[in-house]
Enzyme design. Sequence first.
Site, PDB file in Angstrom:
ATOM      1  N   SER A  32     -10.073  -0.536   6.851  1.00  0.00           N
ATOM      2  CA  SER A  32      -9.433  -0.331   5.542  1.00  0.00           C
ATOM      3  C   SER A  32      -8.731  -1.552   4.956  1.00  0.00           C
ATOM      4  O   SER A  32      -8.306  -1.514   3.808  1.00  0.00           O
ATOM      5  CB  SER A  32      -8.432   0.820   5.611  1.00  0.00           C
ATOM      6  OG  SER A  32      -9.102   2.052   5.515  1.00  0.00           O
ATOM      7  N   SER A  92      -9.783   1.739   2.642  1.00  0.00           N
ATOM      8  CA  SER A  92      -8.876   2.506   1.813  1.00  0.00           C
ATOM      9  C   SER A  92      -7.827   1.674   1.072  1.00  0.00           C
ATOM     10  O   SER A  92      -7.281   2.141   0.076  1.00  0.00           O
ATOM     11  CB  SER A  92      -8.163   3.553   2.672  1.00  0.00           C
ATOM     12  OG  SER A  92      -7.275   2.932   3.576  1.00  0.00           O
ATOM     13  N   LYS A 143       0.856  -1.192   0.000  1.00  0.00           N
ATOM     14  CA  LYS A 143       0.000   0.000   0.000  1.00  0.00           C
ATOM     15  C   LYS A 143       0.892   1.241   0.000  1.00  0.00           C
ATOM     16  O   LYS A 143       1.919   1.269   0.697  1.00  0.00           O
ATOM     17  CB  LYS A 143      -0.894  -0.032   1.251  1.00  0.00           C
ATOM     18  CG  LYS A 143      -1.970   1.052   1.298  1.00  0.00           C
ATOM     19  CD  LYS A 143      -2.841   0.880   2.542  1.00  0.00           C
ATOM     20  CE  LYS A 143      -3.977   1.890   2.595  1.00  0.00           C
ATOM     21  NZ  LYS A 143      -4.832   1.711   3.803  1.00  0.00           N
TER      22      LYS A 143
END
Lengths: 99, 494
Positions: free
Chosen positions: B178, B154, B79
């Site tokens: 997330s 996210s 990420k």
Amino acid sequence: MAGISIEEVRHVADLARLELSDEELSVLQGELSSLLDHVERIRRLDTEGVAPTAHPLPLHNVLRPDERRPGLSQEEALAAAPAVESGRFLVPSILGEAP
Amino acid sequence: MSLLDEGVVAIAEAVRNRRARAAEVVEESLSRIAAGDDELHCFHTVMADEARRRAAEVDAAVAAGRDPGPLAGVPVALKDNLCTKGTVTTCSSKILEHWVPPYDATVVERLSAAGAVAVGKTNLDEFAMGSSTENSAFGPTRNPWDTTRVSGGSSGGSAAAVAAGFVPLALGSDTGGSIRQPASLCGVVGVKPTYGLVSRYGLIAFASSLDQIGTFAVTVRDAAAALEVIAGHDERDSTSLDEAAPELVPSLSGGVEGLRIGVIEDFVADVSASTQAATAAAADALASAGAKVEATSVPEVLHGLPAYYVIAPAEASSNLARYDGVRYGLRVEGPDVATMNARTRCAGFGPEVRRRIMIGTYALSAGYYDAYYGQAQRVRTLVVRAFERAYRDFDVLIAPVTPSEAFRLGEKTANPLEMYLSDVCAVPSNLAGHPAVSVPFALGEAGLPVGVQVLAPALGEPLMLRVAAALEAAAPAGVRGPVRPGGRKEAGGA
């Protein structure tokens, strides 16, 4: 109902160092008000005598031995700065000084 | 079936035993990304050259008779809020668009030391604030099951990259769902570990008392194997637990016979019928496998969302004060420092980030601090106590992950509060610092994947993942990735 005035929104933007247009402030006024309405349901809960939880772990004052270790070099620390002068971060004038 | 589709454990085993070369596995991952990622936009940066160099090192180690480690040759996606030395780390924000970190996050170091090969940095909602990746400054990630729909967020880029078969492993971060929510929407496994189990050093901070790094993979075993590698004490994170990495994989096959499992019934009104049905089916499956399953009410979990939407923005407003146009990142000039700061922050932060900073600053401001932030922290205590009560009766709890299947791009962007409701079932675990995992369990409306959440008390990962593995074994075929973009046909890993 938890309303928030446009003056308050402007004040908060100022505290948060965000330069927002009048239109943006007015949109945020609506959005903040509706979120605060949602939060109302926990504001009414009885929490008399309940200690706050700031953190999920019971850890306190975690320190390492006070020994010198290698860190970033000055060059590495300054490498991503938008403006640098004489090995230092450069910022615009403060307190009305001449640059 | 390609080795890449056989997953983390199988790849590492093959590379360590010289049945495959890391270079080939990584090359296949890179070529799938090159062929498919224009459509999905999982990645901001593909680290092709570095990945090839790293894969060659892994192969050289094996050839020289050294063991490259338990993740030898496994392509991994990171990420883009995890710092990578020498590789741009954007957080999906214009304020960090060109920022190159001078150090690696601890998890990045540990993956590399275990022989994994980072192939790229994945899309997220800006500063991890969102539930769809639509808040990315660089465009959303599309869901491989249906490219008109969101990947969740996210950590949407990481979830979709695994679901599309680009990589067998990805890291994400979970502040209020997330990891788990995009895992559910993309039909992959997503683990949010106990707060403090995985070092946050080098994770760009959103809400420091809630943020936790975790893993995505197609199977529970693969997600657990990678968690074993990244977990464990790190002195560079002062909130790191003084715990060694737990052994997780060996106990996964232990079954659920005799375990006491509670089904949290309080989310019923907040989730779709198909989501509720998936949770009920999971409960039945666990009961059939020998667990003692009972419905239970933990009503305080419903206070979690409003408490979270005070606490997380408050911490964010403080953490994001560092983006001031001085030391790194974007600067927009102004006649004085304050104006330069304000112009920089306004040009650099997108609408959702500004909104959260505003909420947080308001909640922390003079006159409102106790009414909002103080009260939210006391309510956080109520949530923690409610879980303590529940875990007297149950070993683990199960619940929905998120209210619905993947929604359409643009469907929830007009109303921020509606987007926030995506997190209702996830945030209580973050507030308590507890682990939770999303396991693909059903296909819901329009044939889209639906996950089920397993929750456990702090450091309950071994049992939690054992239950997750039992659910995985009981899940119908076709409920999980990888899928080829646009098609829903299972491409492997059944």
